[in-house]
Write a protein that holds these residues in place. Structure first.
Motif, PDB file in Angstrom:
ATOM      1  N   LEU A  53      -6.626   0.818   5.972  1.00 14.67           N
ATOM      2  CA  LEU A  53      -5.337   1.505   5.894  1.00 14.67           C
ATOM      3  C   LEU A  53      -4.442   0.869   4.837  1.00 14.67           C
ATOM      4  O   LEU A  53      -3.799   1.564   4.041  1.00 14.67           O
ATOM      5  CB  LEU A  53      -4.640   1.483   7.259  1.00 14.67           C
ATOM      6  CG  LEU A  53      -3.266   2.151   7.313  1.00 14.67           C
ATOM      7  CD1 LEU A  53      -3.390   3.643   7.051  1.00 14.67           C
ATOM      8  CD2 LEU A  53      -2.602   1.909   8.664  1.00 14.67           C
ATOM      9  N   LEU A  54      -4.396  -0.469   4.811  1.00 16.40           N
ATOM     10  CA  LEU A  54      -3.556  -1.168   3.839  1.00 16.40           C
ATOM     11  C   LEU A  54      -4.051  -0.950   2.410  1.00 16.40           C
ATOM     12  O   LEU A  54      -3.257  -0.853   1.478  1.00 16.40           O
ATOM     13  CB  LEU A  54      -3.503  -2.664   4.163  1.00 16.40           C
ATOM     14  CG  LEU A  54      -2.748  -3.039   5.442  1.00 16.40           C
ATOM     15  CD1 LEU A  54      -2.866  -4.526   5.717  1.00 16.40           C
ATOM     16  CD2 LEU A  54      -1.278  -2.649   5.335  1.00 16.40           C
ATOM     17  N   ILE A  55      -5.363  -0.868   2.270  1.00 17.77           N
ATOM     18  CA  ILE A  55      -5.935  -0.582   0.940  1.00 17.77           C
ATOM     19  C   ILE A  55      -5.490   0.795   0.467  1.00 17.77           C
ATOM     20  O   ILE A  55      -5.090   0.999  -0.673  1.00 17.77           O
ATOM     21  CB  ILE A  55      -7.477  -0.668   0.970  1.00 17.77           C
ATOM     22  CG1 ILE A  55      -7.920  -2.117   1.182  1.00 17.77           C
ATOM     23  CG2 ILE A  55      -8.075  -0.116  -0.320  1.00 17.77           C
ATOM     24  CD1 ILE A  55      -9.408  -2.271   1.453  1.00 17.77           C
ATOM     25  N   GLU A  58       2.275  -2.129  -2.855  1.00 11.29           N
ATOM     26  CA  GLU A  58       3.710  -2.151  -2.571  1.00 11.29           C
ATOM     27  C   GLU A  58       4.001  -1.893  -1.097  1.00 11.29           C
ATOM     28  O   GLU A  58       4.743  -2.637  -0.451  1.00 11.29           O
ATOM     29  CB  GLU A  58       4.417  -1.106  -3.442  1.00 11.29           C
ATOM     30  CG  GLU A  58       5.932  -1.216  -3.379  1.00 11.29           C
ATOM     31  CD  GLU A  58       6.610  -0.281  -4.366  1.00 11.29           C
ATOM     32  OE1 GLU A  58       7.763   0.084  -4.107  1.00 11.29           O
ATOM     33  OE2 GLU A  58       5.981   0.082  -5.386  1.00 11.29           O
ATOM     34  N   ARG A  59       3.412  -0.839  -0.555  1.00 13.41           N
ATOM     35  CA  ARG A  59       3.654  -0.516   0.865  1.00 13.41           C
ATOM     36  C   ARG A  59       3.019  -1.557   1.778  1.00 13.41           C
ATOM     37  O   ARG A  59       3.568  -1.894   2.816  1.00 13.41           O
ATOM     38  CB  ARG A  59       3.114   0.880   1.186  1.00 13.41           C
ATOM     39  CG  ARG A  59       3.893   2.018   0.519  1.00 13.41           C
ATOM     40  CD  ARG A  59       3.472   3.364   1.085  1.00 13.41           C
ATOM     41  NE  ARG A  59       4.222   4.458   0.493  1.00 13.41           N
ATOM     42  CZ  ARG A  59       3.848   5.119  -0.587  1.00 13.41           C
ATOM     43  NH1 ARG A  59       2.718   4.781  -1.217  1.00 13.41           N
ATOM     44  NH2 ARG A  59       4.573   6.116  -1.068  1.00 13.41           N
ATOM     45  N   SER A  60       1.851  -2.067   1.393  1.00  7.61           N
ATOM     46  CA  SER A  60       1.185  -3.091   2.206  1.00  7.61           C
ATOM     47  C   SER A  60       2.013  -4.366   2.279  1.00  7.61           C
ATOM     48  O   SER A  60       2.084  -5.031   3.315  1.00  7.61           O
ATOM     49  CB  SER A  60      -0.194  -3.413   1.631  1.00  7.61           C
ATOM     50  OG  SER A  60      -1.031  -2.271   1.702  1.00  7.61           O
ATOM     51  N   PHE A  82       3.294  -6.453   5.588  1.00  9.78           N
ATOM     52  CA  PHE A  82       3.051  -7.889   5.782  1.00  9.78           C
ATOM     53  C   PHE A  82       4.309  -8.633   6.225  1.00  9.78           C
ATOM     54  O   PHE A  82       4.229  -9.637   6.920  1.00  9.78           O
ATOM     55  CB  PHE A  82       2.512  -8.520   4.492  1.00  9.78           C
ATOM     56  CG  PHE A  82       1.025  -8.366   4.299  1.00  9.78           C
ATOM     57  CD1 PHE A  82       0.218  -8.012   5.365  1.00  9.78           C
ATOM     58  CD2 PHE A  82       0.445  -8.569   3.061  1.00  9.78           C
ATOM     59  CE1 PHE A  82      -1.152  -7.875   5.201  1.00  9.78           C
ATOM     60  CE2 PHE A  82      -0.923  -8.434   2.884  1.00  9.78           C
ATOM     61  CZ  PHE A  82      -1.718  -8.084   3.967  1.00  9.78           C
ATOM     62  N   LYS A  83       5.463  -8.134   5.811  1.00  7.23           N
ATOM     63  CA  LYS A  83       6.722  -8.795   6.176  1.00  7.23           C
ATOM     64  C   LYS A  83       6.931  -8.836   7.684  1.00  7.23           C
ATOM     65  O   LYS A  83       7.690  -9.665   8.189  1.00  7.23           O
ATOM     66  CB  LYS A  83       7.904  -8.079   5.511  1.00  7.23           C
ATOM     67  CG  LYS A  83       7.959  -8.232   4.005  1.00  7.23           C
ATOM     68  CD  LYS A  83       9.143  -7.472   3.422  1.00  7.23           C
ATOM     69  CE  LYS A  83       9.177  -7.595   1.902  1.00  7.23           C
ATOM     70  NZ  LYS A  83      10.297  -6.813   1.312  1.00  7.23           N
ATOM     71  N   GLU A  87      -2.080 -13.321  11.291  1.00 11.68           N
ATOM     72  CA  GLU A  87      -2.469 -11.926  11.124  1.00 11.68           C
ATOM     73  C   GLU A  87      -2.595 -11.577   9.643  1.00 11.68           C
ATOM     74  O   GLU A  87      -3.516 -10.854   9.241  1.00 11.68           O
ATOM     75  CB  GLU A  87      -1.432 -11.013  11.790  1.00 11.68           C
ATOM     76  CG  GLU A  87      -1.389 -11.149  13.305  1.00 11.68           C
ATOM     77  CD  GLU A  87      -0.225 -10.405  13.934  1.00 11.68           C
ATOM     78  OE1 GLU A  87      -0.350 -10.015  15.113  1.00 11.68           O
ATOM     79  OE2 GLU A  87       0.813 -10.216  13.266  1.00 11.68           O
ATOM     80  N   ILE A  88      -1.680 -12.098   8.838  1.00 10.20           N
ATOM     81  CA  ILE A  88      -1.727 -11.852   7.399  1.00 10.20           C
ATOM     82  C   ILE A  88      -2.988 -12.464   6.803  1.00 10.20           C
ATOM     83  O   ILE A  88      -3.665 -11.845   5.975  1.00 10.20           O
ATOM     84  CB  ILE A  88      -0.471 -12.444   6.708  1.00 10.20           C
ATOM     85  CG1 ILE A  88       0.780 -11.681   7.152  1.00 10.20           C
ATOM     86  CG2 ILE A  88      -0.619 -12.386   5.187  1.00 10.20           C
ATOM     87  CD1 ILE A  88       2.068 -12.284   6.640  1.00 10.20           C
ATOM     88  N   GLU A  89      -3.328 -13.677   7.244  1.00  6.23           N
ATOM     89  CA  GLU A  89      -4.531 -14.343   6.742  1.00  6.23           C
ATOM     90  C   GLU A  89      -5.790 -13.543   7.075  1.00  6.23           C
ATOM     91  O   GLU A  89      -6.663 -13.343   6.230  1.00  6.23           O
ATOM     92  CB  GLU A  89      -4.630 -15.752   7.325  1.00  6.23           C
ATOM     93  CG  GLU A  89      -3.588 -16.722   6.778  1.00  6.23           C
ATOM     94  CD  GLU A  89      -3.641 -18.082   7.470  1.00  6.23           C
ATOM     95  OE1 GLU A  89      -4.562 -18.281   8.286  1.00  6.23           O
ATOM     96  OE2 GLU A  89      -2.760 -18.919   7.200  1.00  6.23           O
TER      97      GLU A  89
END
Length: 340
Positions: A20-22, A27-29, A33-34, A40-42
């Motif tokens: 989904l992030l791909i 920019e949206r991903s 992440f914020k 979770e980010i790792e």
């Protein structure tokens, strides 16, 4: 790295999130992440890096699933589980609707007492005010701070601190207990409660409530807790007003606070403060002093976060002291900021 083949290979939740992030793009991903934790980010970053090939069909399936879950969550927010189920059945069919609702309650953990959060606080108060304090604490832990503030303010003074204490020390509650309370409240969500122990309450929950209630109620609760649970009271007090909340003060109050604040502490405290907070401070002091503070911040170099937090806490303590003495007023929505 294995290729993702629709219908031939199951895709984990982590893989779906990476896909989904791909699809969303950098920019949206980055915006997503914020809102995630470091671990979770790792995990997601590693999964994205290891994703070599995704078929258009898999991409479409992941996007559709994400859209359906978002749609379900929107419907739940608008009218509850039954409302969401009814609309999803019309759009997706009964089996698909139940599948989406099931994923939502399992992955996003729809909270129990959904119907209670849509109930008028005054009506709810009439219904629960004679319940055991532990039952009241359990229910308030699931409500919004604004709802909980209205209810706890209306309780008899001798019960306010007791309920606040129970919320603060609440850790985990058995699903069976939650279901039983929901039955008493004629809950429609009992059959959908996730069977894992649900983490609720805690110090942060009671801090949010106390930051919303009127000053009189807050003061009574804190004074009682300081006698009965001094360590808990101290932990709550430290979290009740953070440095950034200085934006809640008007110019006159900020000017009064600055009179009692050491300039060195102020320089250190502002090192990690956002632009809004810095402007609120600088706009309420002389231009000469503002220039001096800015120069101090520039020339002091890197500062340990621990030192920044200590300096900010000193200023917070000044603010709380001045509020307690009635010299300044913190606008908190409880009505006690009105001066006549």
């Amino acid at each position: 790295m294995a290729r993702y083949k629709s219908g031939e290979e199951s895709i984990s939740g982590l893989q779906k999130a990476a896909i989904l992030l791909i699809v969303l793009g950098p920019e949206r991903s980055a915006g997503v992440f914020k809102h995630l934790k470091e671990d979770e980010i790792e995990e997601l970053t590693l999964e994205i890096a290891n994703t070599r090939s995704v078929t258009p069909q898999v991409k479409e399936e992941v996007i559709n699933e994400f859209y359906e879950v978002c749609l379900a969550q929107q419907y739940i927010a608008e009218g509850g589980i039954n409302y969401a189920k009814e609309l999803l059945e019309k759009a997706l069919g009964n089996e698909k609707a139940m599948d989406v609702i099931g994923k939502l309650t399992a992955s996003l953990q729809v909270k129990p007492f959904e119907f209670v959060r849509k109930t008028d606080a005054a009506q709810l108060l009439n219904f629960i005010q004679d319940e055991h304090p532990q039952t009241i604490a359990l229910i308030l832990s699931y409500l919004s701070p604004a709802q909980s503030a209205l209810i706890i303010s209306a309780l008899p003074p001798d019960r306010q601190a007791d309920v606040a204490r129970r919320i603060a020390v609440m850790d985990r509650t058995s699903p069976d207990v939650i279901k039983e309370v929901e039955k008493v409240l004629e809950s429609k969500l009992a059959s959908l409660v996730n069977q894992d122990y649900t983490i609720i309450g805690g110090v942060d929950a009671v801090v949010e409530i106390l930051n919303t209630v009127d000053r009189g109620t807050e003061k009574h609760i804190m004074e009682t807790l300081e006698i009965e649970e001094p360590e808990l009271a101290d932990e709550i007090r430290k979290k009740m007003f953070v440095f950034e909340d200085i934006l809640l003060l008007d110019d006159k109050a900020i000017q009064r606070v600055l009179r009692d604040v050491d300039n060195n502490d102020l320089s250190i405290a502002l090192k990690s403060a956002n632009e809004q907070v810095q402007n609120a401070i600088f706009n309420n002091m002389s231009k000469r002093l503002a220039v001096m503070i800015k120069e101090d911040m520039e020339f002091m170099g890197p500062v340990r976060m621990k030192d920044v937090e200590e300096a900010q806490q000193k200023i917070v303590n000044v603010i709380r002291k001045l509020e307690d003495s009635g010299e300044i007023i913190i606008s908190r929505g409880g009505g006690d900021e009105i001066v006549v």
